[in-house]
Design an enzyme around this catalytic site. Structure first.
Site, mmCIF file in Angstrom:
data_model
loop_
_atom_site.group_PDB
_atom_site.id
_atom_site.type_symbol
_atom_site.label_atom_id
_atom_site.label_comp_id
_atom_site.label_asym_id
_atom_site.label_seq_id
_atom_site.Cartn_x
_atom_site.Cartn_y
_atom_site.Cartn_z
ATOM 1 N N ASN A 41 -10.341 -2.579 2.640
ATOM 2 C CA ASN A 41 -10.070 -2.516 1.197
ATOM 3 C C ASN A 41 -11.369 -2.232 0.473
ATOM 4 O O ASN A 41 -12.440 -2.203 1.076
ATOM 5 C CB ASN A 41 -9.522 -3.876 0.711
ATOM 6 C CG ASN A 41 -8.018 -3.996 0.950
ATOM 7 O OD1 ASN A 41 -7.324 -3.017 1.147
ATOM 8 N ND2 ASN A 41 -7.531 -5.230 0.936
ATOM 9 N N HIS A 45 0.818 -1.219 0.000
ATOM 10 C CA HIS A 45 0.000 0.000 0.000
ATOM 11 C C HIS A 45 0.842 1.254 0.000
ATOM 12 O O HIS A 45 0.469 2.273 0.599
ATOM 13 C CB HIS A 45 -0.935 0.003 1.222
ATOM 14 C CG HIS A 45 -1.991 -1.072 1.169
ATOM 15 N ND1 HIS A 45 -3.232 -0.890 0.604
ATOM 16 C CD2 HIS A 45 -1.959 -2.346 1.611
ATOM 17 C CE1 HIS A 45 -3.928 -2.016 0.705
ATOM 18 N NE2 HIS A 45 -3.182 -2.911 1.301
HETATM 19 FE FE1 HDE Z 1 -2.501 -4.804 5.330
HETATM 20 N N1 HDE Z 1 -0.748 -4.056 5.912
HETATM 21 N N2 HDE Z 1 -1.953 -6.600 6.011
HETATM 22 N N3 HDE Z 1 -4.268 -5.617 4.747
HETATM 23 N N4 HDE Z 1 -3.093 -3.013 4.779
HETATM 24 C C1 HDE Z 1 -0.332 -2.770 5.766
HETATM 25 O O1 HDE Z 1 0.898 -1.478 7.330
HETATM 26 C C2 HDE Z 1 -0.895 -6.874 6.803
HETATM 27 C C3 HDE Z 1 -4.675 -6.919 4.863
HETATM 28 C C4 HDE Z 1 -4.345 -2.628 4.369
HETATM 29 O O2 HDE Z 1 -3.166 3.541 4.140
HETATM 30 C C5 HDE Z 1 1.010 -2.524 6.364
HETATM 31 O O3 HDE Z 1 1.594 0.678 7.445
HETATM 32 C C6 HDE Z 1 -0.879 -8.244 7.204
HETATM 33 C C7 HDE Z 1 -6.076 -7.039 4.712
HETATM 34 C C8 HDE Z 1 -4.371 -1.239 4.088
HETATM 35 O O4 HDE Z 1 -1.536 3.365 5.641
HETATM 36 C C9 HDE Z 1 1.347 -3.824 7.026
HETATM 37 C C10 HDE Z 1 -1.954 -8.824 6.594
HETATM 38 C C11 HDE Z 1 -6.546 -5.773 4.473
HETATM 39 C C12 HDE Z 1 -3.106 -0.751 4.328
HETATM 40 C C13 HDE Z 1 0.167 -4.692 6.671
HETATM 41 C C14 HDE Z 1 -2.615 -7.799 5.871
HETATM 42 C C15 HDE Z 1 -5.410 -4.905 4.508
HETATM 43 C C16 HDE Z 1 -2.326 -1.874 4.771
HETATM 44 C C17 HDE Z 1 2.039 -2.068 5.387
HETATM 45 C C18 HDE Z 1 -2.387 -10.285 6.645
HETATM 46 C C19 HDE Z 1 -7.973 -5.312 4.183
HETATM 47 C C20 HDE Z 1 -2.602 0.681 4.140
HETATM 48 C C21 HDE Z 1 2.564 -0.800 5.902
HETATM 49 C C22 HDE Z 1 -2.769 -10.713 7.972
HETATM 50 C C23 HDE Z 1 -8.945 -5.799 5.148
HETATM 51 C C24 HDE Z 1 -2.997 1.514 5.313
HETATM 52 C C25 HDE Z 1 1.669 -0.423 6.949
HETATM 53 C C26 HDE Z 1 -2.543 2.927 5.015
HETATM 54 C C27 HDE Z 1 -0.982 -1.776 5.180
HETATM 55 C C28 HDE Z 1 0.103 -5.926 7.160
HETATM 56 C C29 HDE Z 1 -3.777 -8.032 5.043
HETATM 57 C C30 HDE Z 1 -5.517 -3.495 4.223
HETATM 58 C C31 HDE Z 1 2.660 -4.440 6.589
HETATM 59 C C32 HDE Z 1 0.174 -8.899 8.108
HETATM 60 C C33 HDE Z 1 -6.870 -8.340 4.795
HETATM 61 C C34 HDE Z 1 -5.587 -0.449 3.598
HETATM 62 O O5 HDE Z 1 1.441 -3.641 8.401
#
Ligand code: HDE
Length: 479
Positions: free
Chosen positions: A129, A56
């Site tokens: 999302n 993201h």
């Molecule tokens: Fe993320 N995700 N994610 N994700 N995600 C990040 O946080 C993670 C997942 C989502 O605008 C990270 O600051 C794991 C689902 C958004 O700043 C990180 C898993 C959904 C954003 C991270 C998921 C999301 C992130 C990357 C599996 C929708 C941007 C840098 C368990 C429901 C937020 C950060 C923004 C960002 C980890 C799966 C949405 C790495 C471990 C499912 C919108 O922390």
């Protein structure tokens, strides 16, 4: 010195004599190391970038408000949802997933839909999302999944073999892959797409009674998607097309809005529902659990400064407020660790004290020190607990609601493994044109895959979802 004209200073506030010429020995001589203004400019410049988000990375943000239109305090004691008409300021960040900070907006990718509600009981982050489900349903697979979405370690090129190898070996991904390959894979703008919390969360009312919920943000601009050719053209001509659209719309007062609804599942239904309600690759039928209106989100103010407000924004699915708690969803559980860990690494231990992340609710705790502590670090107040000095006390009435746990600790998957009904239903719900475009998009995305066995394995998944769909893709791939 004239009072109204601002004078140029160094970061330590001293006036700068000359910002055009370094101090040198004579007009042609070597530069003097004592030119501390020169040294500071060059050294700070080297440190302007913070690490981009590992996923993201490319995004756009806006401020706005949430207004309650339906009192659901029977289900949750969350104060910002408590009374009709109540308004709560918020900040949202939209994003793509796989691309780097400078990548194009109009790619085929889910879109991040991360909302920070600055409620009176602390910030509540709903980090979703534009899709109600996800590719996987156990956090342990996330780093591997994202590796396949990024670049090949040798060529540094995107690698369709990895993408489809992973998906064809992870059948739980089929629902989200079908959505991704459909028209909704490339939204027309950030304003013309829905948002979802995706996971199941727990709401608890003032009597400690719990229900399960799923959040839906329904765009009031209507869903619009980009035609594939136009999207490819825009990706080249204007890689910031969605970013620009959002900024310009708000700038000219065309404020985008969404209606927030929830599906509510009685706590006991979770044990008997035909899909595992905590499996984030599955949706709950809206026939079983209809949408209930909660309120309305309006975006009406652009950031003053992109880096300060968008790049430094930090969201966590673990930022709960009283009345909203976690569900056992294995992906949510993993995220409860990952986000704040990412923020401590990317922005710093005190990221929540930055203006964009700082709660409007008063912060009273015994956390001290850490890099870039920009406030008074608690001053001389008591710095440990328990204490006899009237320091901040816990609020037992807001303890996490107790819940029963069962089963033995083991590395074990959900025991519901029907990964085909929902993608198949989705295909059969599509119009003929939408179905044709879905097949074309899948064939285009799978064609570059070298390994035939990967293609055949994936076609078999599509066929199990819907025989016609599987056949059309096989025909399109000449297999
Ligand atoms: Fe993320 N995700 N994610 N994700 N995600 C990040 O946080 C993670 C997942 C989502 O605008 C990270 O600051 C794991 C689902 C958004 O700043 C990180 C898993 C959904 C954003 C991270 C998921 C999301 C992130 C990357 C599996 C929708 C941007 C840098 C368990 C429901 C937020 C950060 C923004 C960002 C980890 C799966 C949405 C790495 C471990 C499912 C919108 O922390």
């Amino acid at each position: 010195m004239s009072t109204d004209k601002k004078h140029l200073t160094t970061s330590w506030g001293a006036p700068v004599g000359d910002n055009q010429n370094s101090i040198t020995a004579g007009s042609r001589g070597p530069t003097l190391i004592q030119d501390v203004h020169l040294l500071e400019k060059l050294a700070h410049f080297n440190r302007e970038r913070v690490p981009e988000r590992v996923v993201h990375a490319k995004g756009a943000g806006a401020h706005g408000y949430f207004e309650v239109t339906n009192d659901l305090s029977a289900y949750t004691k969350a104060s910002f949802l408590s009374e009709v008409g109540k308004k709560t300021p918020l900040f949202i960040r939209f994003s793509t997933v796989a691309g780097e900070l400078g990548s194009a907006d109009t790619v085929r990718d889910p879109r991040g839909f991360a909302v920070k509600f600055y409620t009176e009981d602390g910030n509540y982050d709903l980090v979703g999302n534009n899709t109600p489900v996800f590719f996987i349903r156990d956090a342990i697979k996330f780093p591997d999944f994202i590796h396949t979405q990024k670049r090949h370690p040798q060529t540094h090129l995107k690698n369709p073999n990895a993408v489809w190898d992973f998906w064809s070996l992870s059948p739980e991904s089929l629902h989200q892959v079908t959505i991704l390959m459909s028209d909704r894979g490339i939204p027309a703008t950030f304003r013309h797409m829905h948002g979802f919390g995706s996971h199941t969360f727990k709401w608890v009312n003032a009597q400690g009674e719990a229900v399960w919920v799923k959040y839906h943000f329904k765009t009031e601009q209507g869903v619009k998607n980009l035609d594939v050719e136009l999207a490819a053209k825009l990706a080249g001509e204007n890689p910031d097309y969605h970013t620009e659209d959002l900024f310009n719309a708000i700038e000219k007062g065309d404020f985008p809005s969404w209606k927030l609804c929830v599906q509510i599942m009685p706590e006991q239904d979770a044990n008997t529902y035909r899909f595992d309600p905590f499996d984030v690759t599955k949706v709950w039928s809206q026939k079983d659990y209809p949408l209930i209106e909660v309120g309305r989100m309006v975006l009406n103010r652009n950031p003053e400064n992109y880096f300060a407000e968008v790049e430094q924004a930090t969201f966590s699915p673990g930022s709960f407020v009283p009345g909203i708690e976690a569900s056992p969803d294995k992906m949510l559980q993993g995220r409860l660790f990952a986000y704040s860990d990412a923020h401590r690494y990317r922005v710093g231990a005190n990221h929540n004290s930055l203006p964009i992340n700082r709660p409007q609710a008063e912060v009273n705790n015994y956390q001290r020190d850490g890099a870039m502590r920009a406030d008074n670090n608690g001053g001389g107040s008591v710095y440990y607990e328990p204490n006899s000095y009237d320091g901040p006390q816990e609020s037992p009435q807001h303890k996490t609601t107790p819940f029963a746990v069962t089963g033995e600790a083991a590395s074990v998957a959900y025991d519901h493994n029907d990964h085909y009904t929902q993608p198949g239903d989705l295909y059969r719900l599509m119009s003929a044109d939408e179905q044709t475009r879905l097949v074309e998009n899948i064939v285009a995305a799978m064609s570059p895959v070298e390994r035939v066995d990967i293609k055949l394995r994936q076609i078999e998944h599509w066929r199990k979802a819907d025989a016609e769909l599987g056949q059309r893709i096989a025909d399109g791939l000449g297999l």
